[in-house]
Scaffold this active site. Structure first.
Site, short mmCIF file in Angstrom:
data_model
loop_
_atom_site.label_atom_id
_atom_site.label_comp_id
_atom_site.label_asym_id
_atom_site.label_seq_id
_atom_site.Cartn_x
_atom_site.Cartn_y
_atom_site.Cartn_z
N LYS A 93 0.83 -1.23 0.00
CA LYS A 93 0.00 0.00 0.00
C LYS A 93 0.85 1.26 0.00
CE LYS A 93 -4.14 -2.06 2.01
NZ LYS A 93 -3.65 -3.33 2.60
P1 BMP Z 1 -8.44 -11.16 6.88
O1 BMP Z 1 -9.18 -12.03 5.86
O2 BMP Z 1 -7.68 -11.98 7.88
O3 BMP Z 1 -9.31 -10.11 7.51
O4 BMP Z 1 -7.29 -10.39 6.07
C1 BMP Z 1 -7.58 -9.40 5.13
C2 BMP Z 1 -6.34 -8.96 4.40
O5 BMP Z 1 -6.70 -8.05 3.36
C3 BMP Z 1 -5.31 -8.22 5.27
O6 BMP Z 1 -4.02 -8.59 4.81
C4 BMP Z 1 -5.57 -6.75 4.97
O7 BMP Z 1 -4.39 -5.97 5.05
C5 BMP Z 1 -6.09 -6.77 3.54
N1 BMP Z 1 -7.08 -5.71 3.21
C6 BMP Z 1 -8.31 -5.63 3.85
O8 BMP Z 1 -8.62 -6.41 4.73
N2 BMP Z 1 -9.20 -4.65 3.47
C7 BMP Z 1 -8.93 -3.73 2.50
O9 BMP Z 1 -9.76 -2.89 2.20
C8 BMP Z 1 -7.68 -3.81 1.86
C9 BMP Z 1 -6.77 -4.81 2.21
O10 BMP Z 1 -5.61 -4.90 1.60
#
Ligand code: BMP
Length: 260
Positions: A93
């Site tokens: 990002k």
């Molecule tokens: P999880 O499924 O464990 O919540 O992980 C989500 C992943 O996606 C994390 O690595 C987070 O940085 C990324 N992410 C997100 O959750 N929402 C966004 O809007 C953008 C992301 O990159």
């Protein structure tokens, strides 16, 4: 409308080489699953990549959370990615002036430009980010996903910002592989990939600000091409089994979508 086109067809339309490669992988491996491998131990990260490898099209890292990071981690990670045919995707990002991003992309201990075929970036500070990622040293073929919408509650991003991000993406068709977003924003650009995080079966939210949709809903209602799943897989008792479960649900939803 991209929602009704097959990934095999879209592979021919994509202008970014990594987007084209991703579409091919998705079509041949029958998976639209991107694993968010948010682990802090490098051995655990490699084991997860090995276990989930057959079921994913991309492995998304936050390489700066690895406690015991050593540059030697990258070689086996690339070997696993090559063997299982998935893309390495660093979710950095980027958000700064161009010159600083150039350094963050290529220098320091992570040297992201040498191994991550895909990276994420914010459009907030303008197109400098795309200019420098285009020109920096590193892998010959590379792609960027611009973040246009976020999955978390309380995001400051509004519709105007999302639209401006889309406009910036359209100015760099050779570099931009797709958009990170939560809704079907760009139906008339089938060469771009919609990457949607915030996907889980068992929970609607986490204990901070993350918000989840189910895999079926993101594909059939929100326009998701590639779904990002992290804890839905990493916290499961058997990561390989969980990855295959998500893969199948997502793939079946995609088949339903293109049938219409
Ligand atoms: P999880 O499924 O464990 O919540 O992980 C989500 C992943 O996606 C994390 O690595 C987070 O940085 C990324 N992410 C997100 O959750 N929402 C966004 O809007 C953008 C992301 O990159």
């Amino acid at each position: 409308d991209r929602l009704y086109l097959s990934f095999a067809e879209r592979a021919k339309i994509a202008k970014n080489p990594i987007a084209a490669k991703l579409f091919q992988i998705m079509a041949t491996k029958q998976t639209t699953l991107c694993l968010a491998a948010d682990l802090t131990d490098s051995t655990a990260l490699l084991n997860l990549a090995e276990q989930a490898g057959p079921h994913i099209c991309a492995l998304k890292t936050h390489i700066d959370i690895v406690d015991d990071f050593h540059p030697n981690l990258i070689k086996p990670l690339r070997e696993i990615a090559n063997r299982h045919n998935f893309i390495l995707f660093e979710d950095r990002k980027f958000c700064d002036i161009g010159k600083t991003i150039e350094l963050q992309y290529s220098k320091g201990i992570y040297k992201i430009s040498t191994w991550a075929q895909l990276v994420t970036a914010h459009a907030l500070l303008g197109k400098g980010v795309l200019e420098v990622i285009k020109k920096s040293e590193g892998l010959e073929k590379r792609g960027v996903f611009l973040l246009a919408e976020a999955s978390c509650s309380g995001t400051l991003i509004d519709a105007k910002y999302a639209k401006s991000t889309m406009k910036m993406a359209e100015e760099y068709p050779e570099l931009v592989a797709g958009i990170v977003c939560q809704s079907p924003m760009f139906l008339n650009q089938p060469g771009l990939i919609q990457l949607t995080p915030g996907v889980q079966i068992d929970n609607k939210s986490d204990d901070v600000d993350q918000q989840y949709n189910s895999p079926e809903i993101v594909v059939t209602e929100k326009g998701c091409d590639i779904a990002v799943v992290g804890r839905g897989i990493t916290k499961a008792a058997d990561a390989a089994l969980a990855a295959e479960k998500y893969r199948k649900i997502l793939w079946d939803a995609y088949l339903q979508r293109i049938k219409k």
